[in-house]
Design a protein around this motif. Structure first.
Motif, short mmCIF file in Angstrom:
data_model
loop_
_atom_site.label_atom_id
_atom_site.label_comp_id
_atom_site.label_asym_id
_atom_site.label_seq_id
_atom_site.Cartn_x
_atom_site.Cartn_y
_atom_site.Cartn_z
N VAL A 116 -8.09 -5.28 8.51
CA VAL A 116 -7.13 -5.70 7.49
C VAL A 116 -6.21 -6.76 8.10
CG1 VAL A 116 -5.47 -3.86 8.06
CG2 VAL A 116 -5.42 -4.91 5.79
N THR A 117 -5.84 -7.75 7.29
CA THR A 117 -4.92 -8.79 7.75
C THR A 117 -3.55 -8.54 7.14
OG1 THR A 117 -6.69 -10.42 7.93
CG2 THR A 117 -4.45 -11.28 7.75
N MET A 118 -2.53 -8.56 8.00
CA MET A 118 -1.15 -8.36 7.54
C MET A 118 -0.29 -9.53 8.01
SD MET A 118 -0.69 -4.26 8.28
CE MET A 118 0.97 -4.14 7.65
N PRO A 119 0.73 -9.88 7.22
CA PRO A 119 1.60 -10.99 7.64
C PRO A 119 2.55 -10.55 8.75
CG PRO A 119 2.37 -10.07 5.58
CD PRO A 119 1.12 -9.33 5.91
N SER A 120 2.65 -11.38 9.76
CA SER A 120 3.61 -11.12 10.84
C SER A 120 4.86 -11.94 10.57
CB SER A 120 2.99 -11.53 12.18
OG SER A 120 3.98 -11.52 13.19
N VAL A 165 -8.33 -6.05 -0.28
CA VAL A 165 -8.75 -5.03 0.71
C VAL A 165 -9.35 -3.87 -0.09
CG1 VAL A 165 -8.03 -3.59 2.64
CG2 VAL A 165 -6.83 -5.73 2.20
N PRO A 166 -10.65 -3.87 -0.28
CA PRO A 166 -11.28 -2.87 -1.15
C PRO A 166 -10.90 -1.43 -0.79
CG PRO A 166 -12.85 -4.58 -0.58
CD PRO A 166 -11.63 -4.86 0.22
N ALA A 167 -10.74 -1.15 0.48
CA ALA A 167 -10.46 0.22 0.90
C ALA A 167 -9.17 0.77 0.29
CB ALA A 167 -10.40 0.30 2.42
N LEU A 168 -8.22 -0.11 0.03
CA LEU A 168 -6.91 0.36 -0.45
C LEU A 168 -6.95 0.90 -1.87
CD1 LEU A 168 -4.47 -2.37 0.98
CD2 LEU A 168 -4.98 -0.09 1.89
N LYS A 169 -8.07 0.69 -2.55
CA LYS A 169 -8.20 1.24 -3.91
C LYS A 169 -8.27 2.77 -3.86
CE LYS A 169 -10.80 0.76 -8.19
NZ LYS A 169 -11.92 0.10 -8.87
N ASP A 170 -8.76 3.27 -2.75
CA ASP A 170 -8.93 4.72 -2.62
C ASP A 170 -7.64 5.36 -2.11
OD1 ASP A 170 -9.70 7.37 -1.67
OD2 ASP A 170 -11.76 6.66 -1.96
N LYS A 171 -7.14 6.27 -2.91
CA LYS A 171 -5.89 6.96 -2.55
C LYS A 171 -5.99 7.63 -1.19
CE LYS A 171 -3.78 11.20 -4.41
NZ LYS A 171 -3.71 12.01 -5.64
N LEU A 228 -1.38 -13.66 -3.36
CA LEU A 228 -2.30 -12.52 -3.25
C LEU A 228 -3.14 -12.62 -1.97
CD1 LEU A 228 -3.46 -12.23 -6.99
CD2 LEU A 228 -1.40 -11.36 -5.90
N ASN A 229 -2.49 -13.03 -0.89
CA ASN A 229 -3.19 -13.16 0.39
C ASN A 229 -3.31 -11.85 1.16
OD1 ASN A 229 -3.70 -16.19 0.96
ND2 ASN A 229 -1.63 -16.13 0.11
N TYR A 230 -2.46 -10.88 0.82
CA TYR A 230 -2.45 -9.65 1.61
C TYR A 230 -2.54 -8.41 0.70
CZ TYR A 230 -0.44 -13.09 4.73
OH TYR A 230 -0.21 -14.24 5.45
N GLY A 231 -3.31 -7.46 1.17
CA GLY A 231 -3.41 -6.21 0.44
C GLY A 231 -2.30 -5.25 0.81
N MET A 232 -1.75 -5.44 1.99
CA MET A 232 -0.65 -4.58 2.45
C MET A 232 0.21 -5.36 3.45
SD MET A 232 -3.07 -2.04 4.75
CE MET A 232 -2.10 -1.51 6.16
N PHE A 233 1.48 -5.03 3.50
CA PHE A 233 2.36 -5.69 4.46
C PHE A 233 3.52 -4.76 4.78
CE2 PHE A 233 3.54 -7.27 0.21
CZ PHE A 233 4.86 -6.86 0.12
N TYR A 234 4.13 -5.02 5.94
CA TYR A 234 5.32 -4.26 6.33
C TYR A 234 6.55 -5.04 5.90
CZ TYR A 234 9.05 -2.08 8.96
OH TYR A 234 10.22 -1.46 9.30
N MET A 235 7.49 -4.35 5.28
CA MET A 235 8.73 -5.01 4.86
C MET A 235 9.84 -3.96 4.79
SD MET A 235 10.36 -7.70 4.26
CE MET A 235 9.00 -8.81 4.60
N VAL A 236 11.06 -4.43 4.78
CA VAL A 236 12.22 -3.54 4.65
C VAL A 236 12.84 -3.78 3.28
CG1 VAL A 236 14.53 -3.07 5.52
CG2 VAL A 236 12.67 -3.51 7.11
N THR A 237 13.17 -2.72 2.59
CA THR A 237 13.85 -2.86 1.30
C THR A 237 15.16 -2.10 1.33
OG1 THR A 237 13.68 -2.50 -1.09
CG2 THR A 237 12.52 -0.95 0.31
#
Lengths: 313, 517
Positions: free
Chosen positions: B372-376, B297-303, B415-424
């Protein structure tokens, strides 16, 4: 008769072989990342490769299948990837739990279905309507809601039975009965309606036949006509329905095991599937198909006993 | 008709018999009366009382080094650890009664208690500790994070030396958890250790009463050196996957603890019979921007894009809407209840501001947003509508791709996703939390920056782990994550049990004791 039994058993073994083979290749071929799931997100590639080797998952799938099949022939279904427990041991511990619930559910279903079906067919009129209404209500009433209500009333409020858990029958009969009665009631509630309707319809058909009129003209008692002649002839289709219901109950045991936290077969199958525990999934498949084969065989034999006309076929 | 009458009589009899049977079973499900635990009675209760807990999934492999995560109570009840973590999160003596670092914090020397034994009679000496630690490092265990350990050795019977390739403030915390567990040397590599653990912990697994994957039963280890901290004589841990079943069991007197999904459920537990409270925050739900080089996801390179996404969330509303009483809005990945990484002043860094977020996106060259594609996954599902809506408001369209949880890691490492939601989950100290959120599936692209590495190295040179404030500030400023809410849960215990909420939940039975009033 012996030839019939052997033939059906042979067919059953072929069925078990085919179903487990299909299950094996579908599950093992699905590419579930077993090692990564066991090790967690921080495992390195080397660790994953090492565990895959330990589990034998780096071998060709056909080799894995024959290795598994060889184990089955010797009564060894392998070990759980996640708990290292022997699958055979896990199933042996869990099967009595589910069988207890299903058996009690079957007893409840048969008794109430026969009572409702016979009473409806024999009396007719308002009693028939009321009983049909009750049967229909029990059919449409969500069993899961009934389960929650029963737990709240009998376990949480009245403390008559435990809310969760299973007590082996060898430990305490009363404890065992208390631990399975509510799940069994929940499991049986839907089946009572359909089986009662089946018995009622078949019984009414039988009671309208010519031979019943002949029996009545000879002065045979209504009780004898109902129980000795009509019910026996009406039982054959009901038995087939009952066998399907038994298998369905076995399959539905998962949700009652969740509600009552019973360590049974259904919850084992569910957990192993969610975890991708392939040996456990295969063990569950093997036992399930085996159960279907055995139940069908018993029903065929029972049908033959009830109705000599079907023995030849 | 005589027969119809008999049917009626039979039906009545059936109901009566059922009722009698139910009554006969009542002893199995009766609720014990709350115990009076004063004076001598307290001692009697402490000698013969069973603590009954539940876990949601069966414990995994019990052999040292192979614990696969989750609630570690079944594991740490039978195995003692090199160090202990108190309920308040303090590192305390365990098998090692003393420890010290060398000057540059690359060598830790542990002094082992004398006279310890495993429950099979083997001596628990420095060599046994070294063997277990080496097994833990060598075997593929979960979340080990021990790549900083060079070697573990036992120069004599009471000394263990751990040499590090770089300082790590996470080491002491690690030695107080599952990776600091010590098992009997003869059982370390045996097959039986996977299901029949032999340790030196406060309890011994009762193999006759334990039913694998269903109920784990323990009895007190009479030779344990700190029995006072473990007042229960017996321990039962049942596997109960359904939260409602666990609640019912507590109400019916069959369990001594459960968490609740919402504060509303507390109404079902009258104060005359139950005590309740809130657990400490145990996890944070966040969007992980793992592709900070913009490869997928190229956009995510930019802070500025990452910061804009942070500003798109009305965290207060989300916390109130999804988990009143159980969720708290946060901009940070660290726990506020321990350590010094968390900084209350940073909580307003990314206040909800759609216009400013749009402006940042425009500055970054994305005035119309992007897709952007995120894993559900089962973890993200409750948050997906909110995330979709919030990001849609600033022009970012999220395509959710359904991923069974068992495939999640594979997809992330692929490396399928540039960002995802998760709980840690929180670990109980800042160094371990920092290790966790920058490793494994939380950093599949294996990205870092020289600035971050420098800050991390500096933080790790502070022995007590109190140097992680700058690390947190950097992570917030650079927006490596978009934290949304911290999570907690209400809990309920019967009045017969005193429970102290620990800094880390579900690790040991230390928070439990018989009530004394």
């Amino acid at each position: 008769m012996l030839a019939f039994i052997l033939k059906r058993l042979g067919e059953g073994i072929v069925l078990i072989f085919v179903v487990t083979a299909v299950t094996f290749f579908l599950t093992f071929g699905a590419g579930i990342p077993v090692a990564l799931n066991i090790l967690g997100p921080t495992a390195s590639a080397d660790q994953v490769a090492s565990l895959n080797a330990d589990l034998g998952l780096d071998r060709p799938i056909v080799e894995q299948y024959f290795s598994w099949l060889g184990g089955v022939m010797h009564g060894d279904l392998g070990h759980s990837y996640f708990t290292s427990e022997a699958i055979t041991s896990s199933l042996v511990h869990r099967l009595p739990v589910t069988m207890s619930v299903v058996a009690v559910a079957c007893v409840i279903t048969v008794i109430l279905s026969v009572v409702l079906g016979v009473a409806s067919a024999a009396r007719g009129g308002w009693l028939d309507k009321v009983l049909q209404g009750i049967a229909t209500f029990s059919y449409v009433f969500p069993a899961i809601v009934l389960g929650v209500v029963l737990v709240y009333v009998f376990a949480v409020t009245l403390h008559l039975v435990p809310a969760i858990g299973y007590v082996p029958i060898g430990e305490s009969f009363g404890g065992w009965f208390g631990s399975v009665i509510l799940p069994a009631v929940v499991l049986s509630i839907g089946g009572i309606a359909s089986l009662a309707a089946q018995i009622r319809g078949a019984l009414i058909d039988e009671l309208n036949k010519d031979y019943i009129r002949s029996l009545r003209s000879r002065g045979v008692s209504e009780r004898s006509i109902l129980l000795k002649h009509s019910l026996r002839n009406a039982a054959s289709p009901a038995l087939t329905t009952f066998s399907l219901m038994f298998i369905a109950m076995f399959g539905s045991s998962l949700f009652v095991e969740k509600i009552f936290a019973l360590p049974g077969f259904g919850s084992y199958g569910y957990t192993s599937t969610i975890q991708g525990d392939l040996p456990a999934m295969l063990g569950v498949s093997l036992f399930s198909v085996g159960l279907v084969v055995v139940v069908n065989l018993i029903v065929d034999l029972a049908n033959g006993w009830l109705n000599p006309k079907v023995r030849v076929s | 008709m005589g027969f119809a009458r008999r049917l009626r009589v039979g039906g009545v009899a059936l109901v009566a018999v059922s009722a009698l049977f139910l009554a006969s079973c009542s002893d199995g499900g009766s609720t014990p009366e709350p115990s009076k635990t004063e004076g001598a009675t307290t001692q009697a209760v402490q000698k013969n009382q069973t603590l009954r807990l539940s876990i949601t999934t069966p414990p995994g492999n019990f052999s040292i080094g192979n614990w696969s995560g989750g609630d570690s109570t079944p594991f740490l009840s039978v195995y003692d650890t090199v160090l202990h973590m108190s309920v308040a999160g303090k590192i305390e003596p365990g098998i090692a009664e003393k420890w010290e670092y060398n000057d540059d914090l690359t060598e830790l020397t542990l002094h082992i208690r004398s006279g310890l034994k495993f429950t099979d009679g083997e001596a628990l000496d420095a060599q046994a500790v070294s063997d277990s630690m080496n097994a833990s490092i060598a075997l593929p265990g979960a979340v080990s994070h021990q790549d900083y350990v060079d070697s573990v050795s036992a120069p004599d019977a009471s000394t263990v030396v751990i040499k590090l390739n770089r300082p790590s403030a996470a080491l002491l915390g690690t030695l107080a958890g599952v990776h600091g567990a010590v098992g009997a040397p003869q059982a370390l590599t045996s097959e039986s250790s996977k299901t029949q653990p032999v340790g030196s912990g406060p309890y011994i697994m009762d193999l006759k009463k334990t039913v694998a994957e269903s109920k784990y039963v323990y009895t007190r280890n009479p030779d344990y050196y700190d029995l006072e901290s473990y007042p229960y004589s017996d321990l039962e841990i049942s596997v109960i996957g359904d939260a409602t079943a666990a609640m019912n069991a507590v109400q019916a007197g069959q369990l001594d603890f459960t968490t609740l999904r919402s504060a509303d459920q507390l109404a079902q537990f009258p104060e005359s019979k139950f005590s309740h409270g809130n657990l400490n925050p145990n996890a944070v739900g966040a969007i992980f921007f793992v592709d900070r080089e913009g490869m997928v996801v190229p956009a995510l390179k930019d802070k500025r894009v990452r910061q804009a996404i942070n500003m798109a969330f009305d965290r207060q509303a989300i916390a109130q809407g999804l988990g009143p009483g159980t969720m708290t809005a946060t901009d940070q990945m660290f726990s506020p209840i321990y350590g010094s990484a968390y900084n209350a002043g940073l909580e307003d860094t990314y206040a909800f501001n759609v216009e400013k977020a749009k402006s940042l996106l425009a500055e970054a060259g994305y005035p119309d947003g992007f897709d952007v594609t995120m894993p559900s996954t089962i973890v993200s599902q409750a948050f997906e509508p909110l995330i979709s809506q919030a990001l849609s408001d600033i022009g970012i369209k999220v395509n959710w791709e359904a991923v069974p949880f068992q495939d999640f890691y594979t997809k992330v490492f692929g490396l399928n996703y540039g960002m995802f939601y998760m709980v840690t989950g929180f670990s109980g100290n800042d160094p371990q939390d920092a290790d966790q959120i920058r490793g494994g599936a939380f950093n599949p692209f294996q990205l870092s920056t020289p600035e971050f590495d420098k800050l991390l190295n500096q933080a790790n040179t502070v022995e007590d782990g109190s140097g992680f404030g700058p690390v947190n500030s950097y992570l917030v400023d650079e927006a490596w994550y978009a934290p949304i809410v911290r999570m907690s849960s209400p809990y309920v215990v019967p009045n017969t049990v005193a429970f102290t909420p620990p800094v880390v939940n579900n690790t040991t039975v230390l928070p439990f004791a018989p009530a004394t009033n």
